[in-house]
Design a protein around this motif. Structure first.
Motif, PDB file in Angstrom:
ATOM      1  N   PRO A  41       0.809  -1.224   0.000  1.00  0.00           N
ATOM      2  CA  PRO A  41       0.000   0.000   0.000  1.00  0.00           C
ATOM      3  C   PRO A  41       0.842   1.274   0.000  1.00  0.00           C
ATOM      4  CG  PRO A  41      -0.912  -1.583   1.547  1.00  0.00           C
ATOM      5  CD  PRO A  41       0.416  -2.128   1.108  1.00  0.00           C
ATOM      6  N   ILE A  42       2.013   1.240   0.653  1.00  0.00           N
ATOM      7  CA  ILE A  42       2.892   2.408   0.649  1.00  0.00           C
ATOM      8  C   ILE A  42       3.452   2.634  -0.752  1.00  0.00           C
ATOM      9  CG2 ILE A  42       5.076   3.335   1.516  1.00  0.00           C
ATOM     10  CD1 ILE A  42       4.539   2.001   4.162  1.00  0.00           C
ATOM     11  N   VAL A  43       3.902   1.550  -1.373  1.00  0.00           N
ATOM     12  CA  VAL A  43       4.461   1.652  -2.729  1.00  0.00           C
ATOM     13  C   VAL A  43       3.418   2.203  -3.699  1.00  0.00           C
ATOM     14  CG1 VAL A  43       5.476   0.363  -4.648  1.00  0.00           C
ATOM     15  CG2 VAL A  43       6.043  -0.260  -2.286  1.00  0.00           C
ATOM     16  N   ALA A  44       2.218   1.637  -3.659  1.00  0.00           N
ATOM     17  CA  ALA A  44       1.157   2.064  -4.576  1.00  0.00           C
ATOM     18  C   ALA A  44       0.810   3.531  -4.366  1.00  0.00           C
ATOM     19  CB  ALA A  44      -0.071   1.180  -4.391  1.00  0.00           C
ATOM     20  N   TRP A  45       0.725   3.956  -3.101  1.00  0.00           N
ATOM     21  CA  TRP A  45       0.381   5.347  -2.798  1.00  0.00           C
ATOM     22  C   TRP A  45       1.464   6.289  -3.317  1.00  0.00           C
ATOM     23  CZ3 TRP A  45       2.021   9.741  -0.331  1.00  0.00           C
ATOM     24  CH2 TRP A  45       1.043  10.688  -0.003  1.00  0.00           C
ATOM     25  N   MET A  46       2.719   5.931  -3.118  1.00  0.00           N
ATOM     26  CA  MET A  46       3.811   6.807  -3.544  1.00  0.00           C
ATOM     27  C   MET A  46       3.862   6.953  -5.060  1.00  0.00           C
ATOM     28  SD  MET A  46       6.741   5.587  -0.810  1.00  0.00           S
ATOM     29  CE  MET A  46       8.092   6.438  -1.635  1.00  0.00           C
ATOM     30  N   VAL A  47       3.674   5.854  -5.783  1.00  0.00           N
ATOM     31  CA  VAL A  47       3.667   5.931  -7.251  1.00  0.00           C
ATOM     32  C   VAL A  47       2.519   6.814  -7.720  1.00  0.00           C
ATOM     33  CG1 VAL A  47       3.318   4.613  -9.374  1.00  0.00           C
ATOM     34  CG2 VAL A  47       4.844   3.733  -7.598  1.00  0.00           C
ATOM     35  N   PHE A  51       8.769  -0.787  -6.329  1.00  0.00           N
ATOM     36  CA  PHE A  51       8.423   0.514  -6.895  1.00  0.00           C
ATOM     37  C   PHE A  51       8.405   0.469  -8.420  1.00  0.00           C
ATOM     38  CE2 PHE A  51       9.721   1.765  -2.643  1.00  0.00           C
ATOM     39  CZ  PHE A  51       8.768   2.709  -2.318  1.00  0.00           C
ATOM     40  N   VAL A  52       9.380  -0.200  -9.013  1.00  0.00           N
ATOM     41  CA  VAL A  52       9.427  -0.291 -10.472  1.00  0.00           C
ATOM     42  C   VAL A  52       8.247  -1.117 -10.989  1.00  0.00           C
ATOM     43  CG1 VAL A  52      10.783  -1.067 -12.449  1.00  0.00           C
ATOM     44  CG2 VAL A  52      11.919  -0.005 -10.497  1.00  0.00           C
ATOM     45  N   VAL A  53       7.920  -2.203 -10.285  1.00  0.00           N
ATOM     46  CA  VAL A  53       6.778  -3.036 -10.672  1.00  0.00           C
ATOM     47  C   VAL A  53       5.495  -2.216 -10.690  1.00  0.00           C
ATOM     48  CG1 VAL A  53       5.279  -4.910  -9.865  1.00  0.00           C
ATOM     49  CG2 VAL A  53       7.746  -5.254  -9.981  1.00  0.00           C
ATOM     50  N   HIS A  54       5.235  -1.473  -9.633  1.00  0.00           N
ATOM     51  CA  HIS A  54       4.024  -0.661  -9.569  1.00  0.00           C
ATOM     52  C   HIS A  54       4.031   0.436 -10.621  1.00  0.00           C
ATOM     53  CE1 HIS A  54       1.530  -1.901  -6.094  1.00  0.00           C
ATOM     54  NE2 HIS A  54       2.643  -2.475  -5.701  1.00  0.00           N
ATOM     55  N   LEU A  55       5.190   1.007 -10.862  1.00  0.00           N
ATOM     56  CA  LEU A  55       5.267   2.063 -11.869  1.00  0.00           C
ATOM     57  C   LEU A  55       4.928   1.518 -13.254  1.00  0.00           C
ATOM     58  CD1 LEU A  55       7.857   4.864 -11.979  1.00  0.00           C
ATOM     59  CD2 LEU A  55       7.422   3.588 -14.066  1.00  0.00           C
ATOM     60  N   LEU A  56       5.448   0.345 -13.582  1.00  0.00           N
ATOM     61  CA  LEU A  56       5.128  -0.267 -14.874  1.00  0.00           C
ATOM     62  C   LEU A  56       3.636  -0.553 -14.995  1.00  0.00           C
ATOM     63  CD1 LEU A  56       8.105  -2.779 -15.210  1.00  0.00           C
ATOM     64  CD2 LEU A  56       7.757  -0.688 -16.548  1.00  0.00           C
ATOM     65  N   GLN A  57       3.057  -1.074 -13.934  1.00  0.00           N
ATOM     66  CA  GLN A  57       1.621  -1.370 -13.956  1.00  0.00           C
ATOM     67  C   GLN A  57       0.802  -0.095 -14.083  1.00  0.00           C
ATOM     68  OE1 GLN A  57       1.615  -3.527 -10.274  1.00  0.00           O
ATOM     69  NE2 GLN A  57       1.745  -5.527 -11.262  1.00  0.00           N
ATOM     70  N   GLU A  98      -4.510   0.330  10.143  1.00  0.00           N
ATOM     71  CA  GLU A  98      -5.265   1.555   9.896  1.00  0.00           C
ATOM     72  C   GLU A  98      -4.480   2.516   9.010  1.00  0.00           C
ATOM     73  OE1 GLU A  98      -7.821   2.657  13.702  1.00  0.00           O
ATOM     74  OE2 GLU A  98      -5.836   1.916  14.309  1.00  0.00           O
ATOM     75  N   LYS A  99      -3.180   2.575   9.225  1.00  0.00           N
ATOM     76  CA  LYS A  99      -2.341   3.466   8.414  1.00  0.00           C
ATOM     77  C   LYS A  99      -2.286   2.999   6.955  1.00  0.00           C
ATOM     78  CE  LYS A  99       0.473   4.463  12.489  1.00  0.00           C
ATOM     79  NZ  LYS A  99       1.799   4.359  13.145  1.00  0.00           N
ATOM     80  N   LEU A 100      -2.118   1.694   6.769  1.00  0.00           N
ATOM     81  CA  LEU A 100      -2.070   1.165   5.406  1.00  0.00           C
ATOM     82  C   LEU A 100      -3.421   1.297   4.721  1.00  0.00           C
ATOM     83  CD1 LEU A 100       0.149  -2.029   5.919  1.00  0.00           C
ATOM     84  CD2 LEU A 100       0.833   0.259   5.170  1.00  0.00           C
ATOM     85  N   ALA A 101      -4.513   1.188   5.505  1.00  0.00           N
ATOM     86  CA  ALA A 101      -5.855   1.363   4.938  1.00  0.00           C
ATOM     87  C   ALA A 101      -6.038   2.791   4.445  1.00  0.00           C
ATOM     88  CB  ALA A 101      -6.912   1.007   5.979  1.00  0.00           C
ATOM     89  N   LEU A 102      -5.526   3.770   5.206  1.00  0.00           N
ATOM     90  CA  LEU A 102      -5.602   5.164   4.770  1.00  0.00           C
ATOM     91  C   LEU A 102      -4.903   5.351   3.433  1.00  0.00           C
ATOM     92  CD1 LEU A 102      -6.090   8.242   5.255  1.00  0.00           C
ATOM     93  CD2 LEU A 102      -3.861   8.273   6.394  1.00  0.00           C
ATOM     94  N   ALA A 136      -5.165   6.540  -2.305  1.00  0.00           N
ATOM     95  CA  ALA A 136      -4.241   6.442  -3.438  1.00  0.00           C
ATOM     96  C   ALA A 136      -4.827   7.021  -4.719  1.00  0.00           C
ATOM     97  CB  ALA A 136      -3.833   4.986  -3.655  1.00  0.00           C
ATOM     98  N   HIS A 137      -6.154   7.056  -4.837  1.00  0.00           N
ATOM     99  CA  HIS A 137      -6.777   7.588  -6.056  1.00  0.00           C
ATOM    100  C   HIS A 137      -6.599   9.099  -6.160  1.00  0.00           C
ATOM    101  CE1 HIS A 137      -9.786   8.420  -2.988  1.00  0.00           C
ATOM    102  NE2 HIS A 137     -10.331   9.286  -3.821  1.00  0.00           N
ATOM    103  N   ALA A 138      -6.423   9.764  -5.007  1.00  0.00           N
ATOM    104  CA  ALA A 138      -6.250  11.216  -4.997  1.00  0.00           C
ATOM    105  C   ALA A 138      -5.385  11.605  -3.802  1.00  0.00           C
ATOM    106  CB  ALA A 138      -7.606  11.913  -4.927  1.00  0.00           C
ATOM    107  N   PRO A 139      -4.078  11.353  -3.869  1.00  0.00           N
ATOM    108  CA  PRO A 139      -3.204  11.555  -2.711  1.00  0.00           C
ATOM    109  C   PRO A 139      -3.218  12.969  -2.146  1.00  0.00           C
ATOM    110  CG  PRO A 139      -2.086  10.309  -4.421  1.00  0.00           C
ATOM    111  CD  PRO A 139      -3.363  10.812  -5.021  1.00  0.00           C
ATOM    112  N   ARG A 140      -3.454  13.955  -3.000  1.00  0.00           N
ATOM    113  CA  ARG A 140      -3.449  15.325  -2.484  1.00  0.00           C
ATOM    114  C   ARG A 140      -4.784  15.696  -1.864  1.00  0.00           C
ATOM    115  NH1 ARG A 140      -3.129  21.032  -5.770  1.00  0.00           N
ATOM    116  NH2 ARG A 140      -2.521  22.343  -4.020  1.00  0.00           N
TER     117      ARG A 140
END
Length: 571
Positions: A199-205, A237-243, A486-490, A495-499
């Motif tokens: 979830p952290i990787v996906a959110w950061m990408v 990170f590279v895997v998620h970026l490619l996806q 709870e943190k990973l759930a957030l 992730a759809h709109a991090p800002r």
């Protein structure tokens, strides 16, 4: 021995590979009743690894003494490793690489279904040359590793049930965390072998892509965007970026994969996993198997040390990849830099490595502009990676996104670092995931920290966009008592709109470069200081203090070069 005692746990017999495979399968399917049993099964592998590794090291020591073919092959490989990873790399460290390869190479082939791994991977092929000289006519590697056959079979059987590649990636990362914890605690501690939750990787990408769109009008798939993961671990990170790119713009995937994406890893085993993860992901997305030319076995900070000079690399292919990365106009740097903050004892002889150029850059910026007396914390690897990333962008606009130890947000020693981050970047977002057990002993690292560690963790997005007006610092801290889930759930939900989905708070740093300025800061500033450098040195105009003198007390600060349990290591 792993299967010498047929321990039972619940309804499972840990002496039976089939039962361990069932545990792994249930773990992957998130069936809670099996989790405790799964952990116990993996711990058996962790416990058995040191015994096998010790035996392999003894075989290698004998070969160093008696096997001339091995001696010649090893000497060449050692020199190549020094060029790629560390000029001061000891022979023992190379021995460790051989042991790692021997213990886990089978999994690389079988779990990922890559039967040609030994010959296809540019680094594995070089290691195999040394292994062949070691084993030829001396011992049979398959017979020796037969003690782990049951465990290998269990892992392979469990992996065969996985259809979702995300699950396979999480699974192999879990196994590798346990491998390194069992194989070498010092290696795990020095390099921070804790792989980033998905979830952290996906959110950061997603956050980086959204920031690119907002600031520059294009995303990660755009022709001018070159991305580097400087400490890739298992390649998440590279895997998620490619996806991510495949979903948005499939037509750009091939060009990004071959020309605008780089990943570095300094440890052999994670490098293997990352190579296979990334190449398999590309295969799933395109239906074509093509090697990932951006994967480099190298120390990112060491590359900076010799940016203008020649480096001997582990293979011609690896050298070509390093050269391509050096020439690339990098605009995005994303990853999880090592978080290590020292060692438990001077006797560990496990200090963080020195880098002349990066250390000087930290000294001339973050340390020079710090008012703190004790600046040791600025030696932490993640601090060096922030400095490296800033310098790697050069004069270009771009984005740095790290998940790291976040002591720099509010600790005194980092005031100079905070000052320079605000000078070097125009927009900084910091998502504080907290979990600092040292600040709040009521918390549990295992329960409340997203990495299961003791120090606080945060995600920083630093944006250089000089044409977009005033500098801004935005911050959000999750509730103190939130658990890891709870943190990973957030992160998953936002992730759809991090800002927009995070309630960011605008911060205004004060003159001392404090980001989280207390509400009673003016009153606090009026209090009498306990001590100060000016008062201690009796400078003219020094303010009044409670104490005139202070010190760190009696200490050598040189314990690791004064004594040791091993005479040769000390010498």
């Amino acid at each position: 021995m792993l299967y010498q005692n047929r321990r039972r746990t619940g309804q499972y017999d840990l002496g039976k590979p089939a039962d361990i495979a069932l545990l792994f399968t249930q773990f992957l399917n998130h069936e809670d009743p099996a989790i405790e049993d799964f952990e116990q099964a993996v711990s058996h592998f962790k416990d058995a690894t040191p015994e096998l590794a010790t035996g392999l090291r003894e075989r290698i020591r004998e070969a160093h003494r008696d096997n001339k073919a091995f001696q010649a092959a090893f000497a060449l490989f050692h020199e190549l490793c020094r060029g790629a990873l560390d000029p001061g790399l000891a022979a023992d460290a190379v021995d460790d690489m051989l042991v790692q390869h021997l213990l886990t190479e089978r999994l690389m082939r079988t779990v990922f279904g890559n039967t040609e791994f030994r010959s296809n991977n540019v680094i594995a092929a070089e290691v195999e040359k040394v292994i062949r000289a070691l084993t030829a006519g001396h011992f049979n590697r398959d017979d020796y590793l037969g003690k782990l056959t049951g465990f290998y079979s269990a892992i392979e059987a469990a992996a065969a049930t996985i259809s979702d590649f995300h699950q396979k990636q999480g699974f192999i990362s879990t196994v590798y965390e346990r491998f390194f914890q069992g194989y070498s605690t010092k290696v795990a501690d020095t390099h921070g072998i804790v792989y980033t939750p998905q979830p952290i990787v996906a959110w950061m990408v997603a956050a980086v892509d959204a920031a690119l769109q907002r600031e520059f009008g294009y995303g990660l798939d755009a022709p001018g965007v070159v991305t580097v993961d400087p400490c890739t671990g298992t390649g998440s990170f590279v895997v998620h970026l490619l996806q991510h790119i495949a979903q948005r713009n499939p037509g750009a995937l091939k060009e990004v994969y071959h020309n605008r994406l780089f990943a570095n890893e300094v440890l052999l085993m994670p490098y293997y996993v990352a190579s296979l993860n990334i190449e398999h992901t590309y295969y799933e997305l395109t239906g074509r198997y093509e090697p990932f030319d951006g994967m480099v076995l190298a120390d990112t900070l060491e590359l900076a040390e010799r940016a203008g000079g020649q480096m001997t690399m582990l293979s011609e292919e690896n050298a070509w990849r390093v050269d391509a990365e050096r020439r690339a106009p990098v605009t995005v740097i994303i990853g999880n830099p090592p978080y290590n903050v020292g060692q438990a004892s001077e006797n560990d002889n496990n200090k963080n490595r020195k880098y002349n150029i990066i250390d000087k850059a930290v000294k001339d910026s973050y340390a020079r502009d710090s008012a703190a007396s004790n600046k040791n914390a600025l030696s932490d690897p993640y601090v060096k990676f922030f400095r490296w990333a800033t310098d790697r962008l050069g004069v270009r606009d771009g984005i740095v996104c790290y998940v790291s130890n976040n002591s720099f947000v509010d600790q005194l020693a980092f005031d100079g670092m905070r000052k320079h981050l605000m000078q070097d970047f125009d927009r900084i977002y910091h998502l504080d995931l907290h979990g600092n057990v040292r600040q709040n002993p009521k918390l549990s690292g295992t329960t409340h920290n997203v990495f299961g560690i003791q120090v606080g963790v945060g995600i920083t997005i630093a944006i250089r966009s000089r044409e977009r007006g005033e500098r801004r610092l935005l911050y959000y801290r999750v509730p103190e008592d939130w658990r890891k889930e709870e943190k990973l759930a957030l992160l998953t939900e936002s992730a759809h709109a991090p800002r927009d989905a995070i309630p960011w708070q605008a911060l205004t740093p004060d003159a001392k470069h404090t980001w989280r300025v207390p509400e009673n800061a003016d009153e606090y500033a009026s209090y009498l200081p306990i001590g100060s450098k000016d008062a201690k040195q009796k400078r003219n105009g020094a303010e009044e203090t409670v104490f005139e003198k202070y010190s760190r007390g009696l200490e050598t600060t040189r314990d690791d070069v004064v004594y040791d349990f091993d005479r040769n290591a000390l010498t």
